[in-house]
Design a protein around this motif. Structure first.
Motif, mmCIF file in Angstrom:
data_model
loop_
_atom_site.group_PDB
_atom_site.id
_atom_site.type_symbol
_atom_site.label_atom_id
_atom_site.label_comp_id
_atom_site.label_asym_id
_atom_site.label_seq_id
_atom_site.Cartn_x
_atom_site.Cartn_y
_atom_site.Cartn_z
ATOM 1 N N PHE A 144 0.861 -1.147 -0.149
ATOM 2 C CA PHE A 144 0.016 0.000 0.046
ATOM 3 C C PHE A 144 0.863 1.216 0.064
ATOM 4 O O PHE A 144 1.712 1.132 0.554
ATOM 5 C CB PHE A 144 -0.947 0.083 1.315
ATOM 6 C CG PHE A 144 -1.949 -1.208 1.325
ATOM 7 C CD1 PHE A 144 -2.948 -0.882 0.482
ATOM 8 C CD2 PHE A 144 -1.581 -2.397 1.916
ATOM 9 C CE1 PHE A 144 -4.009 -1.994 0.633
ATOM 10 C CE2 PHE A 144 -2.378 -3.418 1.824
ATOM 11 C CZ PHE A 144 -3.595 -3.097 1.225
ATOM 12 N N GLY B 5 -11.075 3.835 2.978
ATOM 13 C CA GLY B 5 -10.998 2.700 1.925
ATOM 14 C C GLY B 5 -11.819 1.418 2.436
ATOM 15 O O GLY B 5 -11.188 1.040 3.471
ATOM 16 N N TYR B 6 -13.026 0.909 2.004
ATOM 17 C CA TYR B 6 -13.497 -0.263 2.625
ATOM 18 C C TYR B 6 -13.701 -1.202 1.834
ATOM 19 O O TYR B 6 -13.744 -1.184 0.635
ATOM 20 C CB TYR B 6 -15.195 0.359 2.683
ATOM 21 C CG TYR B 6 -15.949 -0.671 3.220
ATOM 22 C CD1 TYR B 6 -15.903 -1.214 4.491
ATOM 23 C CD2 TYR B 6 -17.065 -1.181 2.572
ATOM 24 C CE1 TYR B 6 -16.798 -2.260 5.030
ATOM 25 C CE2 TYR B 6 -18.104 -2.181 2.956
ATOM 26 C CZ TYR B 6 -17.690 -2.675 4.247
ATOM 27 O OH TYR B 6 -18.533 -3.725 4.797
ATOM 28 N N LEU C 72 -8.187 -1.064 -3.709
ATOM 29 C CA LEU C 72 -7.926 -0.256 -2.143
ATOM 30 C C LEU C 72 -6.501 0.334 -2.344
ATOM 31 O O LEU C 72 -6.355 1.576 -1.976
ATOM 32 C CB LEU C 72 -7.800 -0.990 -1.126
ATOM 33 C CG LEU C 72 -9.437 -1.323 -0.484
ATOM 34 C CD1 LEU C 72 -9.222 -2.377 0.822
ATOM 35 C CD2 LEU C 72 -10.163 -0.091 -0.158
ATOM 36 N N SER C 73 -5.626 -0.290 -2.800
ATOM 37 C CA SER C 73 -4.187 0.087 -3.011
ATOM 38 C C SER C 73 -4.053 1.362 -3.769
ATOM 39 O O SER C 73 -3.147 2.264 -3.500
ATOM 40 C CB SER C 73 -3.116 -1.134 -3.296
ATOM 41 O OG SER C 73 -1.758 -0.360 -3.322
ATOM 42 N N LEU D 106 -8.046 2.364 6.332
ATOM 43 C CA LEU D 106 -8.414 1.018 5.763
ATOM 44 C C LEU D 106 -9.443 0.239 6.752
ATOM 45 O O LEU D 106 -9.041 0.263 7.931
ATOM 46 C CB LEU D 106 -7.347 -0.048 5.526
ATOM 47 C CG LEU D 106 -6.210 0.320 4.238
ATOM 48 C CD1 LEU D 106 -5.303 -0.549 4.171
ATOM 49 C CD2 LEU D 106 -7.016 0.192 3.103
ATOM 50 N N LEU E 102 -11.367 -2.994 6.791
ATOM 51 C CA LEU E 102 -11.652 -4.216 6.276
ATOM 52 C C LEU E 102 -12.421 -5.254 6.997
ATOM 53 O O LEU E 102 -12.360 -5.465 8.071
ATOM 54 C CB LEU E 102 -10.172 -4.826 6.102
ATOM 55 C CG LEU E 102 -9.105 -3.814 5.656
ATOM 56 C CD1 LEU E 102 -7.607 -4.403 5.833
ATOM 57 C CD2 LEU E 102 -9.085 -3.340 4.304
ATOM 58 N N LEU F 235 -5.999 1.556 10.593
ATOM 59 C CA LEU F 235 -6.681 0.226 10.286
ATOM 60 C C LEU F 235 -7.842 -0.114 11.156
ATOM 61 O O LEU F 235 -7.672 -0.095 12.450
ATOM 62 C CB LEU F 235 -5.885 -1.095 10.441
ATOM 63 C CG LEU F 235 -4.628 -1.124 9.281
ATOM 64 C CD1 LEU F 235 -3.972 -2.493 9.588
ATOM 65 C CD2 LEU F 235 -5.195 -1.146 7.957
#
Length: 641
Positions: A315, A390-391, A455-456, A463, A465, A491
């Motif tokens: 990432f 970012g999901y 996502l990256s 993030l 996740l 995260l």
């Protein structure tokens, strides 16, 4: 005695073999983890062993007295048969044995001939012994124990099995296999559809079982807890390793390093020899050159290292967010029943929060509410300054099924040409013609890696996740963990993968019935706290790192930290001061060594020497004694440090 022997088994589904000469032996009581990349042929091999598919060539020999069962992945139950009916039917052999014992007892009473009576009495004793060994007189208790351990409540026992959900049906299949108690169990992803609590129960059950088993699983923690030997299937052949998954991972790295050095040394030597031949073949040293050419032709070439390489996930560096990334204040959500209520916590920049808990407790719903995909019933969730989310959706709906892969990863907010997108996909193991296929044609693991690649490319700094390791093989999971370790953002994730939680999380939000709790640390920290205190982690009190409000009004507060510290101070140390992580490293080394010794004890070559058996048994006893002392030292350090 071998329970199972395979000799040079091959299988083709196309021009390239899936199995290219698999040979292996399984001994009684061995618990074998079968590992390999996705597509390596693990399930195919299990089906060949189970007799559901035939090999193209080679031998599959099951011991004549061995009863084998294979855990199916696609259940089918007759209508009207209840959960209890299916469980009881799995014990049919025990029921028949009990009937046979009763009939033999009646025959003894009616026998007139003394010789016949003695013969029947021996038969009766044998049957009684087997019934006692298999606890056949407590069948109902066995059924309740196994159904309960796998998450079935007494209220579900009379429910028709065909009306269960897909996950429940798979759990019932697993229950019936365990109840049938075969001599060799073939378990393909047995912890699928299980939450962490049920998985822990299954680990304990299997580790105490006397049966041999071969297990295919992506759950590394599960493999560590259960297995004592590991088979690696790669390029159609098997390599065997002693010990559990962690022991295999370490031995594999060491073996690859030796193979690489050996291969590179030979390649250097070959290159030098070929250069000498090229320069001197027609000169004064032509005789020497010819001699070296002949030697080079006879040399046995060392193969490149048998190395399994995961995708080089990464990432990019991200924009700095504010100090507070997410604040949840009194958030609540429910449907036909409350999922979470008055939950409050706070995530700061750079923290890595994992959410764990039983199935059906609202973990995914919580994530969707926090990222704005669902509305809260009460409370509010505030995203901090300069935060870009970012999901990752566990159903992989963030990548459009109808688009080619190379288009599905295109970010909306920036120019990103095709070569850049192909480079991005390559970092996540999506290469070649695969990038032009529709997303819908990809396997689960390929779709997962495509979603992660997208996502990256989005340049996010937070993030979120939901089960990011689903469908990934062991090497892709390792790559993802390494990539997230280097990610300089924040995260928040839901995961059942305890190995992943250990390597990634530094905070946990623990879902329990009617409440949430927080703990600083990873999954192992959580277990250590539970083990040291004999309780679940204390409810959070709003200190730095977050807070979670209990949703159960009857939950009693724990004793104050000051009281705990005072009580701890009164205890005198039995062991010298050591840091908890240092003791944990020693425990891991001792546990690995103990697993290796247990694996050694069951090898046929060990049993050829009485001295060898005694030495191994002595080493096991010493290792167990050392482990017991380390556990005690760890408990003291966890409480008093």
């Amino acid at each position: 005695m071998n329970v199972l022997t395979l000799d040079s088994v091959t299988k083709h589904f196309g021009p390239e073999p899936v199995l290219a000469g698999v040979s292996l032996e399984v001994h009684p009581k061995e618990r074998i983890g079968l590992v390999g990349p996705n597509g390596a042929g693990k399930t195919t091999l299990m089906k060949i062993i189970a007799g559901q598919e035939s090999a193209d060539s080679g031998k599959v020999e099951l011991h004549p007295s061995c009863r084998l069962s294979f855990l199916e992945q696609q259940p089918s139950f007759p209508p009207q048969r209840t959960v209890w009916d299916e469980a009881l039917a799995a014990c049919g052999e025990l029921t028949q044995l009990a009937q046979q014992a009763d009939q033999t007892g009646q025959a003894i009473a009616a026998a007139q001939d003394e010789a016949e009576r003695k013969r029947l009495e021996k038969q009766f004793d044998r049957l009684q012994h087997e019934l006692q060994q298999r606890d056949a007189y407590n069948i109902d208790h066995q059924i309740e124990r196994i159904l309960g351990g796998l998450g079935f409540t007494p209220a579900s026992y009379q429910q028709p099995a065909a009306t269960l959900s897909g996950g429940q049906q798979n759990r019932l299949l697993l229950a019936t296999l365990l109840l049938s108690a075969p001599d060799l169990m073939l378990l393909d992803e047995p912890s699928n559809h299980l939450d962490i609590e049920a998985t822990q129960w299954l680990e304990q059950f299997l580790s105490e079982s006397a049966q041999a088993m071969i297990i295919v699983s992506h759950d590394r923690y599960f493999l560590d807890r259960v297995t004592n030997r590991t088979f690696e299937l790669f390029h159609g052949t098997i390599d065997a390793y002693t010990g559990n998954f962690s022991a295999y991972w370490r031995q594999k790295a060491e073996r690859v390093e030796v193979e690489r050095r050996t291969y590179e040394r030979q390649q250097d030597e070959i290159a030098k020899t070929e250069e000498f031949i090229r320069k001197n073949f027609y000169g004064q040293k032509a005789t020497q050159a010819e001699d070296r050419r002949k030697k080079l032709a006879r040399i046995e070439r060392v193969q490149p290292p048998r190395e399994i390489v995961g995708p080089a996930m990464s990432f990019p560096p991200c924009k700095r967010a504010g100090d507070i990334v997410l604040r949840a204040e009194g958030v609540s959500k429910g449907y036909d029943r409350p999922l979470f209520k008055e939950l409050s916590f706070q995530i700061e920049r750079g923290e890595r929060w994992g959410i764990i808990g039983p199935n059906g407790t609202g973990k995914t719903t919580l994530l969707r509410c926090l990222v704005g995909q669902e509305t809260l019933d009460a409370g509010r969730a505030t995203v901090g300054s300069q935060v870009k989310i970012g999901y990752f959706d566990q159903l992989l709906r963030t990548v459009d099924d109808e688009l080619p892969v190379v288009e599905a990863v295109r970010p909306d907010h920036k120019e990103f040409n095709e070569p850049q997108r192909r480079d991005l996909l390559a970092r996540f193991g999506i290469t070649g013609e695969m990038v032009f296929q529709k997303v819908s044609s990809l396997s689960g693991g390929e779709r997962n890696r495509t979603a992660l690649a997208r996502l990256s490319g989005m340049d996010v700094n937070f993030l979120v996740l939901d089960e990011p390791t689903n469908h990934l093989d062991l090497w892709a999971r390792d790559s993802l963990e390494r990539a997230l370790a280097k990610f300089d953002g924040t995260l928040l994730f839901v995961s059942h993968d305890r190995y992943f939680l250990n390597r990634v999380a530094d905070h946990l939000l623990v879902v329990e019935p009617h409440r949430f709790r927080t703990i600083e640390g990873n999954y192992e920290s959580y277990l250590q706290f539970v083990q040291a205190t004999g309780t679940a982690p204390p409810e959070a009190n709003g200190k730095k790192g977050g807070s979670a409000a209990a949703t159960s009004p009857s939950a009693k507060p724990k004793s104050k930290p000051a009281d705990d510290a005072s009580a701890a101070a009164k205890r005198k140390r039995k062991f010298p001061y050591r840091k908890v992580p240092d003791i944990e490293r020693d425990i891991l080394q001792r546990e690995t060594r103990l697993a290796e010794l247990n694996a050694l004890l069951i090898l046929p070559e060990t049993h050829r020497s009485g001295d060898r058996i005694r030495q191994v048994q002595t080493d096991i006893a010493e290792a167990q004694q050392a482990l017991a002392a380390l556990y005690e030292h760890w408990e003291e350090a966890a409480e008093l440090n």
